[in-house]
Design an enzyme around this catalytic site. Structure first.
Site, short mmCIF file in Angstrom:
data_model
loop_
_atom_site.label_atom_id
_atom_site.label_comp_id
_atom_site.label_asym_id
_atom_site.label_seq_id
_atom_site.Cartn_x
_atom_site.Cartn_y
_atom_site.Cartn_z
N ASP A 13 0.78 -1.24 0.00
CA ASP A 13 0.00 0.00 0.00
C ASP A 13 0.82 1.30 0.00
O ASP A 13 0.51 2.24 0.75
CB ASP A 13 -0.96 0.03 1.21
CG ASP A 13 -1.98 -1.11 1.19
OD1 ASP A 13 -1.95 -1.90 0.24
OD2 ASP A 13 -2.80 -1.19 2.12
N ASP A 51 -4.51 -0.84 -1.87
CA ASP A 51 -5.78 -0.66 -1.17
C ASP A 51 -6.75 -0.04 -2.19
O ASP A 51 -6.41 0.99 -2.80
CB ASP A 51 -5.54 0.27 0.03
CG ASP A 51 -6.43 -0.03 1.22
OD1 ASP A 51 -6.74 -1.22 1.46
OD2 ASP A 51 -6.81 0.92 1.93
N HIS A 53 -10.70 0.68 -2.54
CA HIS A 53 -12.06 0.67 -2.00
C HIS A 53 -13.06 1.33 -2.95
O HIS A 53 -12.75 2.37 -3.54
CB HIS A 53 -12.10 1.44 -0.68
CG HIS A 53 -11.21 0.89 0.39
ND1 HIS A 53 -11.24 -0.43 0.78
CD2 HIS A 53 -10.26 1.49 1.17
CE1 HIS A 53 -10.35 -0.61 1.76
NE2 HIS A 53 -9.74 0.53 2.00
N HIS A 57 -17.30 2.73 1.01
CA HIS A 57 -16.84 1.47 1.62
C HIS A 57 -17.23 1.41 3.10
O HIS A 57 -17.23 2.45 3.78
CB HIS A 57 -15.32 1.35 1.48
CG HIS A 57 -14.78 0.01 1.87
ND1 HIS A 57 -14.11 -0.19 3.05
CD2 HIS A 57 -14.84 -1.19 1.24
CE1 HIS A 57 -13.76 -1.47 3.12
NE2 HIS A 57 -14.19 -2.09 2.05
N HIS A 86 -10.61 6.78 1.92
CA HIS A 86 -9.24 6.73 1.37
C HIS A 86 -9.16 5.68 0.27
O HIS A 86 -9.96 4.75 0.23
CB HIS A 86 -8.23 6.40 2.48
CG HIS A 86 -8.43 5.01 3.03
ND1 HIS A 86 -9.38 4.74 3.98
CD2 HIS A 86 -7.83 3.83 2.75
CE1 HIS A 86 -9.36 3.45 4.28
NE2 HIS A 86 -8.43 2.86 3.53
N LYS A 111 -6.98 -5.00 -2.94
CA LYS A 111 -7.71 -5.54 -1.78
C LYS A 111 -8.63 -4.47 -1.21
O LYS A 111 -8.41 -3.28 -1.42
CB LYS A 111 -6.71 -6.03 -0.72
CG LYS A 111 -5.79 -4.93 -0.21
CD LYS A 111 -4.79 -5.48 0.79
CE LYS A 111 -3.92 -4.38 1.33
NZ LYS A 111 -4.64 -3.31 2.05
N CYS A 156 -1.72 -2.98 7.68
CA CYS A 156 -1.68 -3.87 6.51
C CYS A 156 -0.38 -4.67 6.41
O CYS A 156 -0.40 -5.84 6.04
CB CYS A 156 -1.96 -3.08 5.25
SG CYS A 156 -3.69 -2.51 5.20
#
Ligand code: VGL
Ligand code: ZN
Length: 210
Positions: A13, A51, A53, A57, A86, A111, A156
């Site tokens: 990330d 990351d 989303h 989310h 984010h 993810k 993470c």
């Protein structure tokens, strides 16, 4: 420490939203970019996680009336920390840091793309059941020793290392190529969990990448 054909570097990330000026900026997050770029040279196989989303989310504080970011709520799968919005798919904040050597990556794993489940780990979402596919990729390629760097150590990166151990892989966190979010007690708690799980700690210099 020598690296070889069974090793993989998982860069977690390193995205604009976790760096200076980003929506979920990690203190000194930009500082991981240089050491990570140098580390990449020591590994044949580099994997990046992103990351990723959807807008709205379930981990975003704005989706939970009366709740604020950095507080914990109970979701269907258990406790979940709420975050400012984010890394929304397709937005500049979700892009990799502009100086990250993305050309060195052989695989990118996205993810957190299911609206109702967050995913800290690169292997498994926060429901602890939904796989990302990374374990299968490593297995098929015979990659057994996982080195992790990036953002953030206490979320993470750390959860990815714990899952790597659960999958029976050797796991090492490259400590000086990580930075932490630093919620109350989160770094100390992750230090303990990693130690208990047998996750190793190694520095950029020890990997010959200084
Ligand atoms: C992360 C919080 C929410 C991380 C991602 O990359 O550590 N933390 N989403
Ligand atoms: Zn996230």
């Amino acid at each position: 420490m020598e690296t070889g054909g069974e090793d993989v570097l998982v860069v977690v990330d390193v995205q604009r939203d976790f760096c200076r000026g980003g929506a979920l900026a990690v203190a000194d997050g930009d500082a991981v970019v240089e050491p990570v770029n140098r580390l990449m040279e020591r590994f044949e196989c580099v994997v990046l996680t992103q990351d990723w989303h959807p807008a709205g989310h379930g981990s975003f504080a704005g989706m939970h009336a009366g709740r604020s970011a950095y507080k914990t709520v109970e979701l269907s799968y258990g406790q979940q920390t709420l975050w400012p919005a984010h890394c929304v798919q397709g937005t500049p904040g979700a892009e990799f840091h502009p100086e990250l050597r993305v050309d060195r990556a052989q695989l990118m794993v996205r993810k957190g793309f299911r609206a109702g489940i967050d995913s800290y780990s690169a292997f498994r979402e926060n429901d602890r059941q939904t796989a990302t596919g990374l374990a299968g990729y490593l297995r098929e390629r015979g990659l057994r020793r996982v080195f992790l760097a990036g953002l953030a150590y206490d979320f993470c990166v750390g959860y990815s290392a714990l899952d790597a151990r659960e999958l029976g892989l050797e796991a090492w966190v490259v400590t000086d190529a990580c930075r932490s979010v630093g919620l109350a007690g989160s770094v100390a708690a992750m230090d303990r969990s990693l130690e208990q799980a047998g996750v190793g700690r190694v520095t950029v210099a020890e990997l010959g990448a200084e």
